[in-house]
Design a protein around this motif. Sequence first.
Motif, PDB file in Angstrom:
ATOM      1  N   TYR A 117      41.613  74.150  92.332  1.00 29.64           N
ATOM      2  CA  TYR A 117      41.795  75.598  92.458  1.00 29.64           C
ATOM      3  C   TYR A 117      40.836  76.285  91.496  1.00 29.64           C
ATOM      4  CZ  TYR A 117      45.969  74.081  94.857  1.00 29.64           C
ATOM      5  OH  TYR A 117      46.829  73.465  95.743  1.00 29.64           O
ATOM      6  N   GLU A 118      40.097  77.256  92.027  1.00 27.12           N
ATOM      7  CA  GLU A 118      39.123  77.970  91.206  1.00 27.12           C
ATOM      8  C   GLU A 118      39.475  79.454  91.153  1.00 27.12           C
ATOM      9  OE1 GLU A 118      35.001  76.816  91.559  1.00 27.12           O
ATOM     10  OE2 GLU A 118      35.589  75.139  92.840  1.00 27.12           O
ATOM     11  N   PHE A 119      39.318  80.025  89.944  1.00 24.42           N
ATOM     12  CA  PHE A 119      39.700  81.413  89.697  1.00 24.42           C
ATOM     13  C   PHE A 119      38.584  82.165  88.986  1.00 24.42           C
ATOM     14  CE2 PHE A 119      43.347  78.650  89.558  1.00 24.42           C
ATOM     15  CZ  PHE A 119      44.261  79.257  90.397  1.00 24.42           C
ATOM     16  N   ASP A 120      38.558  83.484  89.192  1.00 18.39           N
ATOM     17  CA  ASP A 120      37.642  84.318  88.427  1.00 18.39           C
ATOM     18  C   ASP A 120      38.388  84.853  87.208  1.00 18.39           C
ATOM     19  OD1 ASP A 120      39.262  86.421  89.296  1.00 18.39           O
ATOM     20  OD2 ASP A 120      37.760  87.261  90.630  1.00 18.39           O
ATOM     21  N   SER A 121      37.776  85.757  86.466  1.00 16.66           N
ATOM     22  CA  SER A 121      38.382  86.274  85.229  1.00 16.66           C
ATOM     23  C   SER A 121      39.630  87.105  85.484  1.00 16.66           C
ATOM     24  CB  SER A 121      37.355  87.090  84.446  1.00 16.66           C
ATOM     25  OG  SER A 121      36.942  88.192  85.221  1.00 16.66           O
ATOM     26  N   GLY A 122      39.834  87.570  86.712  1.00 17.96           N
ATOM     27  CA  GLY A 122      41.034  88.322  87.045  1.00 17.96           C
ATOM     28  C   GLY A 122      42.135  87.435  87.628  1.00 17.96           C
ATOM     29  N   LEU A 123      41.954  86.121  87.505  1.00 16.54           N
ATOM     30  CA  LEU A 123      42.862  85.111  88.067  1.00 16.54           C
ATOM     31  C   LEU A 123      42.996  85.246  89.577  1.00 16.54           C
ATOM     32  CD1 LEU A 123      45.718  84.719  85.418  1.00 16.54           C
ATOM     33  CD2 LEU A 123      43.646  83.350  85.704  1.00 16.54           C
ATOM     34  N   TYR A 135      53.446  77.329  80.896  1.00 17.34           N
ATOM     35  CA  TYR A 135      52.345  77.834  81.715  1.00 17.34           C
ATOM     36  C   TYR A 135      51.033  77.450  81.048  1.00 17.34           C
ATOM     37  CZ  TYR A 135      52.836  81.642  78.304  1.00 17.34           C
ATOM     38  OH  TYR A 135      52.973  82.363  77.150  1.00 17.34           O
ATOM     39  N   ILE A 136      49.966  77.485  81.832  1.00 19.21           N
ATOM     40  CA  ILE A 136      48.631  77.172  81.316  1.00 19.21           C
ATOM     41  C   ILE A 136      48.022  78.467  80.812  1.00 19.21           C
ATOM     42  CG2 ILE A 136      46.334  76.338  81.925  1.00 19.21           C
ATOM     43  CD1 ILE A 136      47.743  74.704  84.195  1.00 19.21           C
ATOM     44  N   GLU A 137      47.776  78.538  79.514  1.00 20.08           N
ATOM     45  CA  GLU A 137      47.185  79.742  78.932  1.00 20.08           C
ATOM     46  C   GLU A 137      45.699  79.506  78.666  1.00 20.08           C
ATOM     47  OE1 GLU A 137      48.092  83.193  75.647  1.00 20.08           O
ATOM     48  OE2 GLU A 137      49.214  81.317  75.528  1.00 20.08           O
ATOM     49  N   ILE A 138      44.889  80.381  79.247  1.00 15.63           N
ATOM     50  CA  ILE A 138      43.434  80.269  79.165  1.00 15.63           C
ATOM     51  C   ILE A 138      42.906  81.092  77.991  1.00 15.63           C
ATOM     52  CG2 ILE A 138      41.272  80.669  80.444  1.00 15.63           C
ATOM     53  CD1 ILE A 138      43.148  78.563  81.753  1.00 15.63           C
ATOM     54  N   LEU A 139      42.100  80.470  77.141  1.00 23.35           N
ATOM     55  CA  LEU A 139      41.470  81.091  75.974  1.00 23.35           C
ATOM     56  C   LEU A 139      42.466  81.869  75.095  1.00 23.35           C
ATOM     57  CD1 LEU A 139      38.155  82.415  77.621  1.00 23.35           C
ATOM     58  CD2 LEU A 139      38.568  80.188  76.541  1.00 23.35           C
ATOM     59  N   TYR A 167      46.165  84.453  81.599  1.00 29.94           N
ATOM     60  CA  TYR A 167      44.913  84.812  80.939  1.00 29.94           C
ATOM     61  C   TYR A 167      45.022  86.273  80.521  1.00 29.94           C
ATOM     62  CZ  TYR A 167      40.071  85.986  80.044  1.00 29.94           C
ATOM     63  OH  TYR A 167      38.916  86.434  79.442  1.00 29.94           O
ATOM     64  N   LYS A 168      44.893  86.507  79.242  1.00 34.93           N
ATOM     65  CA  LYS A 168      45.104  87.831  78.658  1.00 34.93           C
ATOM     66  C   LYS A 168      46.498  88.314  79.042  1.00 34.93           C
ATOM     67  CE  LYS A 168      40.273  88.912  77.997  1.00 34.93           C
ATOM     68  NZ  LYS A 168      39.216  89.868  78.102  1.00 34.93           N
ATOM     69  N   GLU A 169      46.607  89.438  79.705  1.00 36.07           N
ATOM     70  CA  GLU A 169      47.927  89.989  80.058  1.00 36.07           C
ATOM     71  C   GLU A 169      48.355  89.625  81.477  1.00 36.07           C
ATOM     72  OE1 GLU A 169      49.746  91.394  77.677  1.00 36.07           O
ATOM     73  OE2 GLU A 169      48.032  90.986  76.388  1.00 36.07           O
ATOM     74  N   GLN A 170      47.546  88.861  82.182  1.00 37.84           N
ATOM     75  CA  GLN A 170      47.848  88.514  83.573  1.00 37.84           C
ATOM     76  C   GLN A 170      48.503  87.148  83.664  1.00 37.84           C
ATOM     77  OE1 GLN A 170      44.016  88.562  85.386  1.00 37.84           O
ATOM     78  NE2 GLN A 170      43.782  90.763  85.222  1.00 37.84           N
ATOM     79  N   MET A 171      49.440  87.029  84.583  1.00 34.73           N
ATOM     80  CA  MET A 171      50.088  85.748  84.843  1.00 34.73           C
ATOM     81  C   MET A 171      50.255  85.607  86.344  1.00 34.73           C
ATOM     82  SD  MET A 171      52.366  83.186  83.209  1.00 34.73           S
ATOM     83  CE  MET A 171      53.196  83.997  81.894  1.00 34.73           C
ATOM     84  N   ILE A 172      49.907  84.419  86.848  1.00 38.70           N
ATOM     85  CA  ILE A 172      50.119  84.142  88.270  1.00 38.70           C
ATOM     86  C   ILE A 172      50.856  82.811  88.414  1.00 38.70           C
ATOM     87  CG2 ILE A 172      48.079  85.430  89.012  1.00 38.70           C
ATOM     88  CD1 ILE A 172      46.768  82.625  89.541  1.00 38.70           C
ATOM     89  N   SER A 173      51.502  82.640  89.546  1.00 41.60           N
ATOM     90  CA  SER A 173      52.191  81.395  89.883  1.00 41.60           C
ATOM     91  C   SER A 173      51.779  80.993  91.288  1.00 41.60           C
ATOM     92  CB  SER A 173      53.705  81.590  89.858  1.00 41.60           C
ATOM     93  OG  SER A 173      54.143  81.964  88.594  1.00 41.60           O
ATOM     94  N   LEU A 174      51.619  79.709  91.486  1.00 41.06           N
ATOM     95  CA  LEU A 174      51.360  79.218  92.836  1.00 41.06           C
ATOM     96  C   LEU A 174      51.801  77.783  92.955  1.00 41.06           C
ATOM     97  CD1 LEU A 174      47.857  78.008  93.451  1.00 41.06           C
ATOM     98  CD2 LEU A 174      48.096  79.552  91.555  1.00 41.06           C
TER      99      LEU A 174
END
Length: 162
Positions: free
Chosen positions: A152-158, A84-88, A137-144
């Motif tokens: 695809y553009e995301f905010d800090s809450g993915l 997965y792509i992990e941000i920061l 990102y942090k504790e959140q994970m999404i799949s699409l």
Amino acid sequence: EAAYQFLKSRIRYGSGNGGIGGWMGTIFARIGTAEEAQERYRNMIVHGRKGSKELSKLISPSGGMFSTFAATLTEMVLQSHKGYIEILPNLTKEIPDGYVSGIRARGNFSVSIEWEGHCAKHIRIFSESGGPMKIKYKEQMISLETEAGKTYEFDSGLRLLA
């Protein structure tokens, strides 16, 4: 843990500066010890400023150490080796704000990240080939499922932005 202990022993016995320090910084960032990675990065800069012609040559874009600088920083802001792509993932306290653009992630994605106060502000991912994408990102994970050639553009809450 074993890799961490190995690297710490190399430093203890004087093998943590110059090009090897850059390599070690990249590994520290990869295994999740951001402050150690930052220290190796700082040491590369300090030793490069001491006037060593060889080191100055290596730090130039055509030299080998330039790539270790880039690799260490890249591992601090983006990782994709876990599927997965992990941000920061390993942002240090010394880099509270910043922006990166065009970092390549596994799965044929190009990632841009803007952050403020150690928090992602805006994430942009371009899918070269299409296919599944997981982002953490942090504790959140999404799949699409992505389409080739689409951004695809995301905010800090993915949350996907329109």
